[in-house]
Design a protein around this motif. Structure first.
Motif, mmCIF file in Angstrom:
data_model
loop_
_atom_site.group_PDB
_atom_site.id
_atom_site.type_symbol
_atom_site.label_atom_id
_atom_site.label_comp_id
_atom_site.label_asym_id
_atom_site.label_seq_id
_atom_site.Cartn_x
_atom_site.Cartn_y
_atom_site.Cartn_z
ATOM 1 N N SER A 99 2.806 99.816 27.439
ATOM 2 C CA SER A 99 1.888 99.005 28.238
ATOM 3 C C SER A 99 0.266 99.439 28.001
ATOM 4 C CB SER A 99 2.387 99.536 29.582
ATOM 5 O OG SER A 99 1.675 98.959 30.686
ATOM 6 N N ILE A 100 -0.587 98.182 27.673
ATOM 7 C CA ILE A 100 -1.838 98.370 27.538
ATOM 8 C C ILE A 100 -2.388 98.171 28.548
ATOM 9 C CG2 ILE A 100 -3.765 97.519 26.205
ATOM 10 C CD1 ILE A 100 -1.783 97.013 23.797
ATOM 11 N N LEU A 111 9.055 92.137 30.654
ATOM 12 C CA LEU A 111 9.847 93.132 30.214
ATOM 13 C C LEU A 111 11.480 92.849 29.895
ATOM 14 C CD1 LEU A 111 9.976 95.909 28.861
ATOM 15 C CD2 LEU A 111 10.282 97.044 31.125
ATOM 16 N N GLU A 112 11.914 92.516 30.811
ATOM 17 C CA GLU A 112 13.538 92.262 30.779
ATOM 18 C C GLU A 112 13.647 91.224 29.830
ATOM 19 O OE1 GLU A 112 14.538 91.291 34.787
ATOM 20 O OE2 GLU A 112 15.759 93.166 35.089
ATOM 21 N N LEU A 161 6.460 97.246 35.902
ATOM 22 C CA LEU A 161 7.391 96.525 34.910
ATOM 23 C C LEU A 161 8.709 96.682 35.400
ATOM 24 C CD1 LEU A 161 6.102 97.991 31.562
ATOM 25 C CD2 LEU A 161 5.659 95.928 32.417
ATOM 26 N N LYS A 162 9.276 95.802 35.292
ATOM 27 C CA LYS A 162 10.747 95.580 35.920
ATOM 28 C C LYS A 162 12.001 95.805 34.805
ATOM 29 C CE LYS A 162 14.107 92.525 38.741
ATOM 30 N NZ LYS A 162 14.650 91.999 37.497
ATOM 31 N N LEU A 163 12.880 96.236 34.765
ATOM 32 C CA LEU A 163 14.121 96.309 33.894
ATOM 33 C C LEU A 163 15.094 96.715 34.450
ATOM 34 C CD1 LEU A 163 14.175 96.125 30.922
ATOM 35 C CD2 LEU A 163 14.443 98.647 30.556
ATOM 36 N N LEU A 218 11.353 108.930 29.867
ATOM 37 C CA LEU A 218 11.781 107.684 30.442
ATOM 38 C C LEU A 218 13.408 107.396 30.402
ATOM 39 C CD1 LEU A 218 11.352 104.780 31.611
ATOM 40 C CD2 LEU A 218 11.073 103.860 29.362
ATOM 41 N N GLU A 219 14.020 107.958 29.227
ATOM 42 C CA GLU A 219 15.283 107.718 28.986
ATOM 43 C C GLU A 219 16.139 108.638 29.943
ATOM 44 O OE1 GLU A 219 16.020 108.563 24.795
ATOM 45 O OE2 GLU A 219 16.380 106.432 24.653
ATOM 46 N N ASP A 250 3.417 95.282 26.460
ATOM 47 C CA ASP A 250 3.084 94.860 27.754
ATOM 48 C C ASP A 250 1.796 94.619 27.867
ATOM 49 O OD1 ASP A 250 3.803 94.001 30.809
ATOM 50 O OD2 ASP A 250 2.649 95.737 30.922
ATOM 51 N N VAL A 279 13.368 92.667 26.290
ATOM 52 C CA VAL A 279 14.570 93.186 25.999
ATOM 53 C C VAL A 279 15.751 92.407 25.382
ATOM 54 C CG1 VAL A 279 16.381 94.952 26.591
ATOM 55 C CG2 VAL A 279 14.015 95.332 27.328
ATOM 56 N N THR A 333 2.657 110.448 31.274
ATOM 57 C CA THR A 333 2.440 111.011 30.109
ATOM 58 C C THR A 333 0.987 110.984 29.603
ATOM 59 O OG1 THR A 333 4.260 109.591 29.196
ATOM 60 C CG2 THR A 333 3.149 110.513 27.476
ATOM 61 N N ALA A 334 0.159 109.960 30.168
ATOM 62 C CA ALA A 334 -1.014 109.866 29.781
ATOM 63 C C ALA A 334 -1.893 110.747 30.789
ATOM 64 C CB ALA A 334 -1.402 108.397 29.770
ATOM 65 N N GLN A 393 -2.002 105.257 33.461
ATOM 66 C CA GLN A 393 -3.038 105.548 32.318
ATOM 67 C C GLN A 393 -4.434 105.667 32.909
ATOM 68 O OE1 GLN A 393 -2.211 102.760 29.019
ATOM 69 N NE2 GLN A 393 0.016 102.586 29.622
ATOM 70 N N LEU A 396 6.502 104.861 25.404
ATOM 71 C CA LEU A 396 8.024 105.116 26.053
ATOM 72 C C LEU A 396 8.986 104.739 25.239
ATOM 73 C CD1 LEU A 396 6.887 103.870 29.510
ATOM 74 C CD2 LEU A 396 6.540 106.157 28.777
ATOM 75 N N LYS A 397 10.010 105.634 25.196
ATOM 76 C CA LYS A 397 11.223 105.147 24.663
ATOM 77 C C LYS A 397 12.462 105.081 25.500
ATOM 78 C CE LYS A 397 14.345 107.299 21.021
ATOM 79 N NZ LYS A 397 15.432 107.566 22.021
ATOM 80 N N LEU A 398 13.075 103.817 25.072
ATOM 81 C CA LEU A 398 14.106 103.660 26.081
ATOM 82 C C LEU A 398 15.219 103.084 24.909
ATOM 83 C CD1 LEU A 398 15.186 103.680 28.995
ATOM 84 C CD2 LEU A 398 14.517 101.311 29.116
ATOM 85 N N GLY A 399 16.215 103.852 24.775
ATOM 86 C CA GLY A 399 17.298 103.533 23.682
ATOM 87 C C GLY A 399 16.458 103.345 22.448
ATOM 88 N N VAL A 402 -2.744 105.535 24.044
ATOM 89 C CA VAL A 402 -1.690 104.800 25.076
ATOM 90 C C VAL A 402 -0.527 105.057 24.688
ATOM 91 C CG1 VAL A 402 -0.835 102.510 25.251
ATOM 92 C CG2 VAL A 402 -3.257 102.525 24.496
ATOM 93 N N PRO A 403 0.257 105.503 26.147
ATOM 94 C CA PRO A 403 1.572 106.336 25.897
ATOM 95 C C PRO A 403 2.405 105.354 25.307
ATOM 96 C CG PRO A 403 0.848 106.030 28.107
ATOM 97 C CD PRO A 403 -0.344 105.505 27.337
ATOM 98 N N ILE A 430 8.496 101.103 24.397
ATOM 99 C CA ILE A 430 7.715 100.083 25.116
ATOM 100 C C ILE A 430 6.071 100.775 25.174
ATOM 101 C CG2 ILE A 430 7.556 99.493 27.645
ATOM 102 C CD1 ILE A 430 10.451 100.008 28.092
#
Lengths: 121, 121
Positions: B16-17, B106-107, A7-9, A106-107, B48, B110, A50-51, A18, B7-10, B4-5, B14
């Motif tokens: 991702s499957i 992803l971008e 993924l791109k951010l 991640l943060e 995702d 968001v 994480t996984a 995973q 993720l937290k951003l702000g 499935v993990p 997120i």
């Protein structure tokens, strides 16, 4: 063979591992990542584990290789989301991640990348 | 069962499957997501599906359920990374994602969440 999506951010690439990685998937991930770093001009790579329940020397070496590879392409790598049990096992087995930077989640990984970048000219 | 993990951003979560979701994993993901939205006060959830090669009515229903559930908890859901082939199959099969918002990656997901939030008071 399953491929791990990248993924791109902004100028950061995020990879969430995973699946159980075999040799083929690892090679594919390394290639895909290098391509993605170049293609997007990414400055940072965050690998979320994480996984991942077991980090053995194979995974450890993979993480170190990815970090070196991305470093060559001027992108910093941060491993995030390590489970406490994984950290314990790594230390008990005397394994290191080859100097790969880690962050809690991640943060904090994104914050670390920002910090590294602001510190280097 | 694999989880499935998340993720937290702000204030965005997120997901991702990457694994093949069975009933148990789907239920676990829905529960984990609802918990995470409440725990972190998340305002948005990005799912995702880059790695998902087949979206059938089961996956479609799951995405719609997650979106409704998160909506109840005041979080918007955006599905990102749909493959062209998946979009074609969905339309050919006459399946819909129950009005779930989608974005290319992803971008853009968001950005869409930011836009939705700035539009609602």
């Amino acid at each position: 063979m399953q491929r791990v999506p990248i993924l791109k951010l902004g100028d950061v690439l995020i990879v969430s591992i995973q699946i159980d990685l075999e040799d083929q998937s690892v090679l594919a991930l390394q290639e895909d990542l290098a391509d993605a770093v170049v293609q997007h001009g990414a400055k940072g790579v965050i690998i979320d584990i994480t996984a991942v329940e077991i980090v053995d020397s194979f995974i450890g070496r993979m993480l170190a290789t990815i970090a070196s590879m991305c470093g060559m392409l001027d992108a910093q790598t941060v491993v995030v989301g390590m489970r406490p049990a994984v950290a314990i096992t790594l230390v008990e087995l005397g394994l290191s991640l080859g100097g790969v930077r880690t962050a809690l989640n991640l943060e904090k990984g994104v914050a670390l990348l920002d910090h590294i970048r602001s510190a280097t000219p």
